[in-house]
Design a protein around this motif. Structure first.
Motif, mmCIF file in Angstrom:
data_model
loop_
_atom_site.group_PDB
_atom_site.id
_atom_site.type_symbol
_atom_site.label_atom_id
_atom_site.label_comp_id
_atom_site.label_asym_id
_atom_site.label_seq_id
_atom_site.Cartn_x
_atom_site.Cartn_y
_atom_site.Cartn_z
ATOM 1 N N SER A 1 30.264 -1.513 -36.664
ATOM 2 C CA SER A 1 31.049 -0.768 -35.676
ATOM 3 C C SER A 1 32.476 -0.505 -36.175
ATOM 4 O O SER A 1 33.097 0.467 -35.756
ATOM 5 N N TRP A 2 33.009 -1.335 -37.062
ATOM 6 C CA TRP A 2 34.321 -1.067 -37.652
ATOM 7 C C TRP A 2 34.238 0.064 -38.674
ATOM 8 O O TRP A 2 35.139 0.891 -38.775
ATOM 9 N N ARG B 1 31.868 2.504 -38.839
ATOM 10 C CA ARG B 1 31.457 3.743 -38.169
ATOM 11 C C ARG B 1 31.616 3.568 -36.662
ATOM 12 O O ARG B 1 30.637 3.294 -35.961
ATOM 13 N N PRO B 2 32.811 3.774 -36.151
ATOM 14 C CA PRO B 2 33.079 3.484 -34.734
ATOM 15 C C PRO B 2 32.249 4.295 -33.749
ATOM 16 O O PRO B 2 31.889 3.786 -32.687
ATOM 17 N N GLY B 3 31.873 5.479 -34.030
ATOM 18 C CA GLY B 3 31.144 6.291 -33.059
ATOM 19 C C GLY B 3 29.642 6.237 -33.192
ATOM 20 O O GLY B 3 28.917 6.806 -32.364
ATOM 21 N N SER B 4 29.130 5.560 -34.180
ATOM 22 C CA SER B 4 27.684 5.571 -34.428
ATOM 23 C C SER B 4 26.941 4.562 -33.555
ATOM 24 O O SER B 4 27.536 3.691 -32.932
ATOM 25 N N ARG C 1 24.839 -2.086 -27.067
ATOM 26 C CA ARG C 1 25.447 -1.186 -26.071
ATOM 27 C C ARG C 1 24.526 -1.013 -24.855
ATOM 28 O O ARG C 1 24.981 -1.009 -23.711
#
Length: 178
Positions: free
Chosen positions: A30-31, A33-36, A44
């Motif tokens: 998540s760091w 690729r924040p939007g993936s 999520r």
């Protein structure tokens, strides 16, 4: 029972290690690729589902009951896995002395291995009884069992045990090579 506790501790430790590795992988992903979407764990989706839950929902109740049951089982297994100790005769009223059942078993094993016609010895000792399993070095040795029973009884009688346990000796013939 101690084996069960060791096995449970190993499994819980492995589960926590796997969860830690998954956490590190997901946080790193998540760091980078924040939007993936999540890489391995759909956290999520779980987070969205968790925000919709209420304390009175069946899933929360079932999860809490499962956690309480698992905790009680672990506490029961841990409390039952106490060290097996044999009380020794008190030398004076202020002093209480014990020994482990393993040390008594080792003493018997060493003494019986010194006897002739003995190939292998296994001993299980506790407060009430001592079970001795002997493998003879020669097949058909009928006088071996009474002799080893007598040696074991004398050895245990010489120990300053508070209670004398029952003694059982099982003698088997020589193991055949496969």
């Amino acid at each position: 029972m101690r084996l069960l506790v060791r096995l449970l501790a190993t499994l819980v430790g492995l589960g926590l290690a796997v969860a830690g590795v998954l956490l590190v992988v997901e946080v790193s992903w998540s760091w980078l690729r924040p939007g993936s979407a999540p890489l391995l764990v759909p956290w999520r989706t779980w987070l969205e589902h968790g925000t919709r839950l209420d304390w009175a929902d069946r899933e929360v109740l079932a999860g809490s009951l499962l956690t309480i049951t698992a905790g009680l089982l672990l506490c029961t297994a841990a409390s039952a896995a106490r060290r097996r100790e044999l009380p020794l005769a008190d030398l004076c009223p202020e002093v209480s002395v014990t020994t482990s059942s393993r040390s008594v078993a080792r003493l018997i094993v060493h003494r019986l291995r010194a006897e002739g016609d003995v190939a292998d010895v296994a001993v299980h000792a506790d407060r009430r009884r001592i079970r001795v399993r002997v493998v003879g070095s020669r097949p058909g040795s009928r006088e071996l069992r009474p002799r080893l029973l007598d040696v074991t009884r004398k050895l245990v009688a010489d120990l300053p045990l508070r209670e004398q346990p029952r003694i059982a000796v099982d003698v088997r013939g020589e193991r055949q090579p496969r």
